[in-house]
Structures are given as C-alpha cells and as structure tokens.
Design a protein around this motif. Structure first.
Motif, PDB file in Angstrom:
ATOM      1  N   HIS A  74       1.038  -1.172  -0.089  1.00 11.86           N
ATOM      2  CA  HIS A  74       0.034   0.127   0.088  1.00 11.86           C
ATOM      3  C   HIS A  74       0.826   1.322  -0.038  1.00 11.86           C
ATOM      4  O   HIS A  74       0.591   2.148  -0.811  1.00 11.86           O
ATOM      5  N   ALA A 126      -2.778  -5.247  -3.495  1.00 17.30           N
ATOM      6  CA  ALA A 126      -2.597  -4.086  -2.465  1.00 17.30           C
ATOM      7  C   ALA A 126      -1.997  -2.866  -3.316  1.00 17.30           C
ATOM      8  O   ALA A 126      -2.256  -1.862  -2.602  1.00 17.30           O
ATOM      9  N   GLY A 129      -4.414  -0.243  -3.820  1.00 21.30           N
ATOM     10  CA  GLY A 129      -5.307   0.212  -2.680  1.00 21.30           C
ATOM     11  C   GLY A 129      -5.356   1.754  -2.635  1.00 21.30           C
ATOM     12  O   GLY A 129      -6.556   2.300  -2.675  1.00 21.30           O
ATOM     13  N   THR A 386      -0.557   7.866   2.564  1.00 18.45           N
ATOM     14  CA  THR A 386       0.494   6.994   2.557  1.00 18.45           C
ATOM     15  C   THR A 386       1.605   7.359   3.367  1.00 18.45           C
ATOM     16  O   THR A 386       2.220   6.560   4.042  1.00 18.45           O
TER      17      THR A 386
END
Length: 435
Positions: A74, A126, A129, A386
C-alpha cells in the motif's frame, strides 16, 4: 447512470454542519455505504487469510505476514502510482479496484494456490489500494462544501473504525460457521456489492487532471511565461507514465512549503502515538493475567471515534481550527502518566482521552483542501494516507525495538513525549491562519 449534474451541499461557515446536511446528499450516502462494505470485507479477508495460512503452514510468522501483507505494498503504491487517481475517473477506479479484489478473493477461496503465492498475489493487488482510496477521498469535496466536507470526512473516519470492529466480529463468526474458505467467498460478495453500489449510485465525472479549470487556462509555454510554481499548476496528462508522474507530482507537493507543513502536521503527532499502541500487548501482560490488551485498544478506538464525532459535529468551524494545536497536544500528554504503570481501567481511560486528540486533523481539513491544486487532489489525499501509514509503521517498529530495553510503560510515555515534541515543532502550522 448517465452524466448528471451533482449539487454539492453548502453550509454556512459560522455553524457546524449537521448529519442531516451531510446525509441529504445521495452520493455521500452511496460513498459512505460502499466504504463501510469495503472496510468490512477487507477486515474479514485479512482475518480469514491469516487463519488459512496458519492452518496450511503451522507458521505463526507466515500467519502474521498474511494479516499485514497489504501494508507495505500500500505504501509502495502510494509512492509510485498515485497519479492514476487524477488521470482516471474516480468511479472507474473505485469500481475497478473492487472488481480486482473480487477476482483476488475468489482465487484465494478456491484453495489451489500455495501460501507463498497467495501472499504474493495479495501484495500485488494491494499496490492499487491507495489509488482507489485517494479517488474516494478526492470525491468528498466535490459532493460536500463548507463545513459539510469536514463533517463528512469525520464520518468516514468513524465508519473506518466502526466497520473494522464489526469486521472482526463478523469475521470471527464466519470462521466458526463456514471456515476460512467460506469467509473468503462471502468476502467476494462484499466486493461485488461495493462495486455495484458505486457504479449505480455515483455520477460519472471526468478525470481531474484533464478537466480542471486550471487546465483550461493558457499554458505557460504558449503564453511565453515562466513555468508555474511547483504544486500550483496542472501537469500534462500524457507527460509520462504513471510512475514517473507520481514521483514528479509528489516532489512538487512536498516542495511547496505550505503543503509540506500541512502534510507533516497530519502525519507526525498522531502517527507517533501509534508507537504506544504497538506495545499494548506487553503492557497488559505486565499488569497480570486479568488484564487484556484488547481493552486498551478498544478504548483507544472508542476515544478516536467519540473525538471525531463530537468535534466534527458540535464544535463551530472557527473554534475547531483554533483548537487544532491543543487537540494535537492532547495526543501525547496523557501518555506521560504511563511512567507510573497505571492499572488496566485508568490506562484504558488515558488511552481514550489521548486518542480523542486525533480530532485535531479535522481542523486541518479545510486548509489542506484549499492548499492543494484541484487537479491534484487525488494524489494529495493519497499522499496523506501513504505518509501516515509509513509513519505509523515506523513508530510501531521503533516502539517494539525500544520495548526490548525499556519497560512497556516507559515506551508508551516516550511515544507520548515524541508526539508532544512534534506538536510543539509544528505549532506554527497547526495554528489557524488569521483570515
């Protein structure tokens, strides 16, 4: 659904928005519902995959990796792929990611893959994502204006926490009734339901990077002027691949002093507190056999949800922004008491009070929205997520390392002190700008 003109709700700036204001917007109800379904499905998937890997390998390490295998990808997706959130229509990205998740879970549920291949496949999916999450976050200010946007963001945060708790409860029940494979098949249904809800309930919007009003202005090259300041001008849609564009725009956003300060303010004070949560299990173990880390973690989640609801709904916008640095300070101050090794009940109360301070981020929401260029909202919101995940991961890892040489209570106090230090360092950014 055909193209449609969406009327975003606007709220007077001198009063808090109400739940009625926010839920009166049909598209927000769709976004809220699909997000809840998404979160429940993701929680059940992680739990079922962890159990499945443990049953097939008997390895506690692999089971733990199965549970967190989406976290690092991610973060990588946020670093390298976020430009897609502005280069593609939001509805297309959200539905596409839901369908990709559906295909992934269906493959996992067949049981034909080796555990190592399963983990690798989950990691690859992922990567995309954060693109879907950024698209969803960037839709919110297009649906809700004024203080309604801040309350809508608060409600999505509350939904994230509440549905994770519900996901654990539902996942545990499903594992007992139908086993991990059955739980995965039911998770596939949630993926399909979320995709269908978004496809039918959200209007079609073109990509921001192509249609922003700033894009329509005469470009600096044609006008013979100098290039636009970093972080304020649109980027050409075909300036390069998604990875190259993501890296370039990330540099531009971080190069803008105002945006960089607001990013750090959203990343650091709260993320450093997560280090305390990382040692909740050994702390509870030190309290004796009757203590449970689950009580501490549930208190922390409850404090965060209550703080977001109360500050988001009942505090006037101007006052909420004035409270921002003080709420951020609240994150760390209660944790200093852990130097005294409080018992379970007062420790849970301290956790709840501290995590209520996460509501400080609501006071930054409008300012961050105003600071970022509209055509880069998707990437900017994705960068917030993030950076927060990376900072939280580093804080938890650092706390775990400290717990090897210090008692858990001292580590919790250190995490609180680090959060206080970050808040004081960022105080000029956290303070509202005089209007």
């Amino acid at each position: 659904m055909n193209d449609t003109t969406i009327t975003a709700t606007a709220v007077r700036a001198d009063r808090p928005a109400t739940f009625r204001d926010v839920f009166a917007v049909t598209e927000f109800r769709v976004l809220f519902g699909s997000f809840g379904i998404f979160m429940i499905g993701e929680t059940v998937k992680m739990l079922a995959l962890s159990v499945l890997v443990y049953e097939r390998t008997g390895s506690g390490l692999l089971a733990a990796l199965a549970y967190v295998t989406g976290f690092l990808p991610h973060a990588l997706g946020g670093i390298f792929l976020l430009a897609l959130a502005d280069r593609w229509p939001a509805r297309t990205l959200i539905v596409g990611y839901d369908l990709l998740r559906l295909a992934l879970v269906a493959v996992l549920a067949t049981g034909v893959l080796a555990p190592s291949v399963m983990l690798g496949l989950v990691a690859v999916v992922a990567l995309f994502g954060p693109v879907s999450s950024a698209s969803r976050a960037a839709l919110l200010p297009e649906m809700l204006h004024g203080d309604a946007y801040v309350l809508g963001r608060s409600l999505l945060t509350v939904a994230a926490g509440g549905t994770q708790v519900a996901g654990f409860a539902v996942g545990g029940l499903l594992l007992g009734l139908v086993g991990p494979y059955g739980a995965l098949w039911l998770t596939a249904l949630t993926c399909g339901l979320s995709a269908l809800l978004v496809r039918l309930g959200l209007g079609r919007r073109p990509a921001r990077a192509r249609t922003s009003p700033a894009r329509a202005r005469t470009s600096p090259a044609r006008a013979g002027s100098s290039p636009a300041r970093a972080g304020t001008g649109p980027a050409p849609r075909n300036a390069g691949g998604a990875v190259r564009e993501t890296l370039r725009v990330n540099r531009e956003l971080l190069g803008d002093r105002r945006i960089r300060g607001l990013l750090l303010a959203q990343w650091l004070p709260g993320s450093l507190l997560v280090g305390a949560e990382g040692v909740a299990v050994p702390y509870a173990a030190d309290l004796g056999p009757g203590a449970s880390a689950g009580v501490l973690l549930m208190a922390g989640a409850g404090g965060m949800l209550v703080g977001d609801l109360v500050v988001g709904r009942f505090v006037a916008p101007a006052r909420r922004e004035r409270w921002t640095p003080w709420l951020a300070l609240l994150l760390g101050v209660p944790m200093l008491v852990f130097l005294t090794q409080p018992a379970l009940v007062p420790a849970a109360a301290l956790f709840a009070v501290a995590t209520a301070g996460f509501a400080y981020q609501l006071g930054l929401a409008r300012r961050f929205l105003d600071a970022v260029p509209e055509q880069r909202r998707g990437q900017a919101f994705g960068l917030v997520s993030t950076g927060m995940m990376a900072a939280q991961g580093l804080a938890a890892a650092g706390a775990g390392g400290l717990s090897e040489v210090l008692s858990p209570g001292v580590v919790m106090a250190v995490a609180g002190a680090a959060s206080i230090a970050a808040t004081l360092a960022l105080w000029p950014v956290l303070k509202p700008v005089a209007r």
